[in-house]
Design an enzyme around this catalytic site. Structure first.
Site, PDB file in Angstrom:
ATOM      1  N   SER A  27       0.836  -1.204   0.000  1.00 44.38           N
ATOM      2  CA  SER A  27       0.000   0.000   0.000  1.00 44.38           C
ATOM      3  C   SER A  27       0.865   1.247   0.000  1.00 44.38           C
ATOM      4  O   SER A  27       1.721   1.415   0.869  1.00 44.38           O
ATOM      5  CB  SER A  27      -0.884   0.052   1.256  1.00 44.38           C
ATOM      6  OG  SER A  27      -1.874  -0.911   1.190  1.00 44.38           O
ATOM      7  N   HIS A  57      -3.710  -0.400  -4.744  1.00 41.96           N
ATOM      8  CA  HIS A  57      -2.972  -1.526  -5.325  1.00 41.96           C
ATOM      9  C   HIS A  57      -3.389  -1.677  -6.781  1.00 41.96           C
ATOM     10  O   HIS A  57      -4.573  -1.862  -7.058  1.00 41.96           O
ATOM     11  CB  HIS A  57      -3.324  -2.840  -4.606  1.00 41.96           C
ATOM     12  CG  HIS A  57      -2.692  -2.983  -3.264  1.00 41.96           C
ATOM     13  ND1 HIS A  57      -3.135  -2.302  -2.170  1.00 41.96           N
ATOM     14  CD2 HIS A  57      -1.665  -3.738  -2.845  1.00 41.96           C
ATOM     15  CE1 HIS A  57      -2.391  -2.644  -1.121  1.00 41.96           C
ATOM     16  NE2 HIS A  57      -1.485  -3.508  -1.502  1.00 41.96           N
ATOM     17  N   HIS A  79      -4.155 -10.427  -0.535  1.00 43.91           N
ATOM     18  CA  HIS A  79      -4.182 -10.478   0.932  1.00 43.91           C
ATOM     19  C   HIS A  79      -5.183 -11.529   1.402  1.00 43.91           C
ATOM     20  O   HIS A  79      -6.211 -11.747   0.758  1.00 43.91           O
ATOM     21  CB  HIS A  79      -4.635  -9.131   1.509  1.00 43.91           C
ATOM     22  CG  HIS A  79      -3.818  -7.961   1.073  1.00 43.91           C
ATOM     23  ND1 HIS A  79      -4.016  -7.327  -0.128  1.00 43.91           N
ATOM     24  CD2 HIS A  79      -2.797  -7.308   1.688  1.00 43.91           C
ATOM     25  CE1 HIS A  79      -3.153  -6.329  -0.230  1.00 43.91           C
ATOM     26  NE2 HIS A  79      -2.397  -6.297   0.844  1.00 43.91           N
ATOM     27  N   TYR A  81      -7.130 -11.044   3.805  1.00 46.79           N
ATOM     28  CA  TYR A  81      -8.398 -10.372   4.161  1.00 46.79           C
ATOM     29  C   TYR A  81      -9.316 -10.165   2.958  1.00 46.79           C
ATOM     30  O   TYR A  81     -10.486  -9.841   3.101  1.00 46.79           O
ATOM     31  CB  TYR A  81      -8.151  -9.041   4.903  1.00 46.79           C
ATOM     32  CG  TYR A  81      -7.493  -7.956   4.079  1.00 46.79           C
ATOM     33  CD1 TYR A  81      -8.169  -7.287   3.059  1.00 46.79           C
ATOM     34  CD2 TYR A  81      -6.184  -7.576   4.331  1.00 46.79           C
ATOM     35  CE1 TYR A  81      -7.567  -6.305   2.304  1.00 46.79           C
ATOM     36  CE2 TYR A  81      -5.559  -6.590   3.598  1.00 46.79           C
ATOM     37  CZ  TYR A  81      -6.256  -5.965   2.586  1.00 46.79           C
ATOM     38  OH  TYR A  81      -5.648  -4.995   1.837  1.00 46.79           O
ATOM     39  N   GLU A  82      -8.782 -10.352   1.740  1.00 44.48           N
ATOM     40  CA  GLU A  82      -9.638 -10.266   0.545  1.00 44.48           C
ATOM     41  C   GLU A  82     -10.411 -11.569   0.351  1.00 44.48           C
ATOM     42  O   GLU A  82     -11.202 -11.696  -0.578  1.00 44.48           O
ATOM     43  CB  GLU A  82      -8.787 -10.000  -0.703  1.00 44.48           C
ATOM     44  CG  GLU A  82      -8.142  -8.623  -0.735  1.00 44.48           C
ATOM     45  CD  GLU A  82      -7.160  -8.503  -1.899  1.00 44.48           C
ATOM     46  OE1 GLU A  82      -7.610  -8.244  -3.028  1.00 44.48           O
ATOM     47  OE2 GLU A  82      -5.944  -8.693  -1.669  1.00 44.48           O
ATOM     48  N   ALA A 109       2.775  -1.104   4.167  1.00 43.63           N
ATOM     49  CA  ALA A 109       2.388  -0.010   5.066  1.00 43.63           C
ATOM     50  C   ALA A 109       2.089  -0.659   6.413  1.00 43.63           C
ATOM     51  O   ALA A 109       1.536  -1.750   6.458  1.00 43.63           O
ATOM     52  CB  ALA A 109       1.145   0.685   4.532  1.00 43.63           C
ATOM     53  N   MET A 202      -1.112  -6.118   7.408  1.00 47.00           N
ATOM     54  CA  MET A 202      -2.002  -7.213   7.006  1.00 47.00           C
ATOM     55  C   MET A 202      -1.460  -8.052   5.854  1.00 47.00           C
ATOM     56  O   MET A 202      -2.225  -8.648   5.097  1.00 47.00           O
ATOM     57  CB  MET A 202      -3.370  -6.633   6.637  1.00 47.00           C
ATOM     58  CG  MET A 202      -4.031  -5.891   7.777  1.00 47.00           C
ATOM     59  SD  MET A 202      -5.596  -5.193   7.284  1.00 47.00           S
ATOM     60  CE  MET A 202      -5.940  -4.125   8.696  1.00 47.00           C
ATOM     61  N   SER A 203      -0.128  -8.075   5.703  1.00 50.52           N
ATOM     62  CA  SER A 203       0.430  -8.878   4.605  1.00 50.52           C
ATOM     63  C   SER A 203       1.741  -9.485   5.081  1.00 50.52           C
ATOM     64  O   SER A 203       1.872  -9.841   6.239  1.00 50.52           O
ATOM     65  CB  SER A 203       0.638  -7.991   3.374  1.00 50.52           C
ATOM     66  OG  SER A 203       1.544  -6.949   3.667  1.00 50.52           O
ATOM     67  N   ASN A 226       0.677   5.201  10.333  1.00 51.34           N
ATOM     68  CA  ASN A 226      -0.156   5.655  11.455  1.00 51.34           C
ATOM     69  C   ASN A 226       0.387   5.102  12.769  1.00 51.34           C
ATOM     70  O   ASN A 226       1.080   4.089  12.781  1.00 51.34           O
ATOM     71  CB  ASN A 226      -1.608   5.195  11.271  1.00 51.34           C
ATOM     72  CG  ASN A 226      -1.714   3.698  11.067  1.00 51.34           C
ATOM     73  OD1 ASN A 226      -1.529   3.194   9.962  1.00 51.34           O
ATOM     74  ND2 ASN A 226      -1.975   2.992  12.137  1.00 51.34           N
ATOM     75  N   HIS A 234      -7.947   3.901   6.067  1.00 53.50           N
ATOM     76  CA  HIS A 234      -7.117   3.514   4.921  1.00 53.50           C
ATOM     77  C   HIS A 234      -6.696   4.724   4.081  1.00 53.50           C
ATOM     78  O   HIS A 234      -5.601   4.759   3.524  1.00 53.50           O
ATOM     79  CB  HIS A 234      -7.852   2.478   4.057  1.00 53.50           C
ATOM     80  CG  HIS A 234      -6.989   1.892   2.966  1.00 53.50           C
ATOM     81  ND1 HIS A 234      -5.846   1.170   3.232  1.00 53.50           N
ATOM     82  CD2 HIS A 234      -7.080   1.943   1.612  1.00 53.50           C
ATOM     83  CE1 HIS A 234      -5.287   0.785   2.089  1.00 53.50           C
ATOM     84  NE2 HIS A 234      -6.013   1.245   1.093  1.00 53.50           N
TER      85      HIS A 234
HETATM   86  N1  HPA Z   1      -2.794  -2.043  11.280  1.00 55.51           N
HETATM   87  C1  HPA Z   1      -2.733  -2.990  10.344  1.00 55.51           C
HETATM   88  N2  HPA Z   1      -2.339  -2.746   9.100  1.00 55.51           N
HETATM   89  C2  HPA Z   1      -1.971  -1.497   8.791  1.00 55.51           C
HETATM   90  C3  HPA Z   1      -2.014  -0.461   9.729  1.00 55.51           C
HETATM   91  C4  HPA Z   1      -2.448  -0.746  11.052  1.00 55.51           C
HETATM   92  O1  HPA Z   1      -2.499   0.115  11.957  1.00 55.51           O
HETATM   93  N3  HPA Z   1      -1.580   0.669   9.101  1.00 55.51           N
HETATM   94  C5  HPA Z   1      -1.284   0.302   7.824  1.00 55.51           C
HETATM   95  N4  HPA Z   1      -1.521  -0.997   7.626  1.00 55.51           N
END
Ligand code: HPA
Length: 261
Positions: A27, A57, A79, A81-82, A109, A202-203, A226, A234
């Protein structure tokens, strides 16, 4: 999604002689491609039979030229989660390894769990926590692979050298996988921190496990979009990554030159 064998045959039609280095752009890392001479772009649909569905993406394989070298870039990844199983989500790693890659540079990210980290920090990963991958491991059967040094020491040192030279603020830390797609609750984040992680995303982990099993040299780079214990979304993740696009590009280009220099 196509099987490994199907994807491998499709890929062969597009790219005969596959590069030895693959960069997976997570990301917000897409800016890396901005000034690279592009030789070929192939949509994931044409290789893997499915599109990537995540904003930020692109869902394509890009073959670029950097100096004398051809480098493969995955602009986007699959991912869990998809809705993909970990084995499906790691199809590209197996297929590209079979096609000849030796170096795997993975970017992502992440949210920071370590209270010293700041938004905008780069993290050169030095280890991973895989225990949250336990219910859906991409490997099946008695594959007792060594995970004592997941990330390649020499590649990590090169990433450190390039970051220093470019004045990029970096940390070295541990990544923990969180399935998503929801972000973690504050209590989740405290729990992940207690487990010992510096950043969460998440990857990365399904791919890392498969890449280790195939003996690829792996480098993991994360960008803190973050802070964990602050509300975020997001869009913010993409916005923060966008701001650092130039640094991401310089870091990856510098690294590729250093690996081949
Ligand atoms: N958590 C999970 N995945 C992420 C985050 C987060 O805070 N920031 C960017 N990808």
């Amino acid at each position: 999604m196509f099987t490994d064998q199907e994807a491998y045959s499709k890929l062969k039609k597009f790219v005969g002689n596959f590069p030895d280095t693959l960069v997976v752009l997570g990301s917000g890392w897409n800016k890396v491609l901005d000034d690279i001479k592009i030789i070929e772009r192939i949509s994931y649909e044409n290789i893997f039979g499915v599109k990537s569905s995540v904003p930020g993406h692109n869902g394509e394989l890009v073959i670029g030229q950097i100096g004398e070298k051809r480098i493969a870039f995955m602009s986007g990844r699959f991912h869990t989660y998809e809705g993909y199983g970990a084995e499906e989500a790691t199809t590209p790693v197996r297929v590209f390894a079979k096609s000849g890659i030796k170096n795997l540079i993975m970017t992502s990210a992440v949210g920071a769990l370590n209270e010293k980290y700041k938004v905008g920090d780069f993290v050169i990963l030095n280890d991973v926590i895989t225990i949250l991958q336990v219910l859906d491991n991409p490997l099946k059967g008695p594959k007792f692979i060594d995970m004592s040094q997941v990330f390649d020491g020499k590649l990590r040192q090169k990433a450190i050298d390039v970051s220093r030279k470019l004045n990029i603020r970096y940390r070295e830390g541990i990544y923990i996988y969180y399935h998503g797609p929801n972000f973690e609750s504050p209590a989740d984040k405290r729990a992940l921190r207690i487990l010992g992680a510096d950043v969460t995303g998440m990857s990365m982990i399904p791919e890392v496990i498969v890449a280790r099993s195939l003996n690829l040299r792996i480098l993991g780079l994360a960008f803190v979009t973050n802070l964990a214990f602050v509300k975020h979304d997001h869009k913010e993740v993409l916005r923060e990554a966008e701001k650092a696009g130039k640094k991401m590009k310089n870091l990856i280009l510098g690294l590729i030159k250093k690996i081949n220099g």
